[in-house]
Design an enzyme around this catalytic site. Structure first.
Site, mmCIF file in Angstrom:
data_model
loop_
_atom_site.group_PDB
_atom_site.id
_atom_site.type_symbol
_atom_site.label_atom_id
_atom_site.label_comp_id
_atom_site.label_asym_id
_atom_site.label_seq_id
_atom_site.Cartn_x
_atom_site.Cartn_y
_atom_site.Cartn_z
ATOM 1 N N CYS A 12 0.803 -1.225 0.000
ATOM 2 C CA CYS A 12 0.000 0.000 0.000
ATOM 3 C C CYS A 12 0.838 1.279 0.000
ATOM 4 O O CYS A 12 0.342 2.341 -0.355
ATOM 5 C CB CYS A 12 -0.953 0.003 1.191
ATOM 6 S SG CYS A 12 -2.130 -1.369 1.174
ATOM 7 N N HIS A 62 -3.240 7.390 2.379
ATOM 8 C CA HIS A 62 -3.645 6.103 1.828
ATOM 9 C C HIS A 62 -5.045 5.784 2.328
ATOM 10 O O HIS A 62 -5.358 5.939 3.508
ATOM 11 C CB HIS A 62 -2.655 5.019 2.267
ATOM 12 C CG HIS A 62 -3.133 3.630 2.019
ATOM 13 N ND1 HIS A 62 -3.605 3.231 0.786
ATOM 14 C CD2 HIS A 62 -3.213 2.549 2.834
ATOM 15 C CE1 HIS A 62 -3.957 1.948 0.865
ATOM 16 N NE2 HIS A 62 -3.739 1.523 2.097
ATOM 17 N N ASN A 111 -10.022 -0.046 -0.224
ATOM 18 C CA ASN A 111 -8.563 0.018 -0.187
ATOM 19 C C ASN A 111 -8.028 -0.516 -1.503
ATOM 20 O O ASN A 111 -8.107 -1.715 -1.768
ATOM 21 C CB ASN A 111 -8.045 -0.805 0.994
ATOM 22 C CG ASN A 111 -6.537 -0.750 1.137
ATOM 23 O OD1 ASN A 111 -5.814 -0.339 0.242
ATOM 24 N ND2 ASN A 111 -6.034 -1.197 2.280
#
Length: 327
Positions: free
Chosen positions: A117, A254, A284
């Site tokens: 990520c 993020h 996500n």
């Protein structure tokens, strides 16, 4: 040849999301969950899922072309392609080379960066080093993922969290005066700690099981570590430029979990109206989440030329990082 005080300036950004939208209500028919449960714990309401045969590189190509169009540039103007992904089309070659070829880019280098990520922050940092050194002039930096392909769709603790998508920016080396008023990447800070592997990982790979594997996560542990680690690299970034949270125009984190985002923003002193949140619509999307959020905030007029933008992320490994960019 490097110019004094060269900066990596963002010329344009773009994104792409697969057409298929999977809502929480639809997911509740597949696993023991509900829209209320997912929204309360994550803030996610829906996510996009790649179609059959739709690959990570195909998402990346569409996002990259949109970024080129926004920058008013063509494939001939690019001499570096850096793609952040944990879901490559192939074990090799790099997905970046597939994107490079599809776009018709024939100059320079193309390679992948794998930091889960945190991948986009790592990729921006990497491309910035190439540009400020004078070795390359313009870079496509892409975050592209098809996380739906590595999910265990019977694990309600993980399958509700992730989605597919891609985002990209075009970076161009431009001379600055070395001041805080320069446009471009002003500072970057990266960290990693492999001691935390078991908290967020995929249980397969060519060198271990010979299979792709599925994503596994200890959600409470990730949440517990996330806010502290994120705070670390953000404070370092602000200190490097002698800034405070009040000086930042937009905080683009993020997009993993709304509770993590809000807790981090509150701890660091970012006003809620300065925080860009897209996790409700995208879920996500790992390395794609920050460029997707950037493109959304640019397209709706929030991020404008001259704004100070702070990006940050945390991913499996653990990896984490931040960057402050003058838009």
């Amino acid at each position: 040849m490097r110019s004094a005080n060269t900066r990596s300036v963002i010329r344009g950004c773009g994104s792409y999301l697969p057409e298929h939208i999977l809502t929480n209500d639809e997911l509740s028919k597949r696993v023991d969950t509900s829209d209320e449960w997912i929204v309360q714990r994550t803030g996610i309401r829906q996510r996009h899922i790649a179609g059959e045969g739709e690959t990570t590189s195909q998402l990346g190509v569409k996002a990259a072309q949109a970024a080129l169009d926004a920058a008013g540039l063509t494939a001939d103007d690019i001499d570096l392609v850096v793609c952040a992904t944990s879901t490559p089309d192939f074990t090799f070659p790099a997905t970046a080379t597939v994107i490079q070829h599809a776009l018709g880019i024939t100059k320079g280098a193309a390679f992948d960066v794998q930091a889960v990520c945190s991948g986009f922050v790592f990729a921006i940092t990497t491309a910035d080093k190439f540009l400020v050194s004078g070795s390359h002039k313009r870079a496509l930096v892409i975050g592209a993922e098809t996380f739906s392909r590595i999910l265990d769709w019977e694990d309600r603790g993980t399958c509700v969290l992730f989605g597919d998508g891609a985002g990209a920016v075009v970076l161009e080396a431009q001379p600055g005066d070395g001041s805080l008023e320069d446009r471009g990447v002003l500072t970057t800070h990266l960290r990693s700690d492999g001691a935390h592997r078991a908290k967020l990982f995929v249980d397969g790979g060519p060198g271990s099981t010979g299979t792709v594997g599925h994503l596994r996560m200890e959600g409470r542990e990730v949440f517990r570590f996330a806010v502290g680690m994120i705070t670390d690299v953000i404070e370092d970034a602000l200190k490097a430029l002698d800034l405070t949270a009040e000086d930042i125009d937009w905080f683009v984190p993020h997009q993993a979990n709304r509770r993590i985002i809000e807790a981090s923003a509150q701890k660091l002193g970012f006003a809620p109206e300065k925080v860009v949140i897209t996790v409700d619509k995208h879920g996500n999307t790992s390395a794609a989440s920050i460029p997707l959020a950037l493109t959304q905030a640019v397209s709706d007029g929030r991020i404008r030329a001259g704004d100070l933008v702070l990006i940050e992320s945390l991913g499996g490994g653990f990896t984490w990082g931040s960057a402050i960019i003058r838009w």
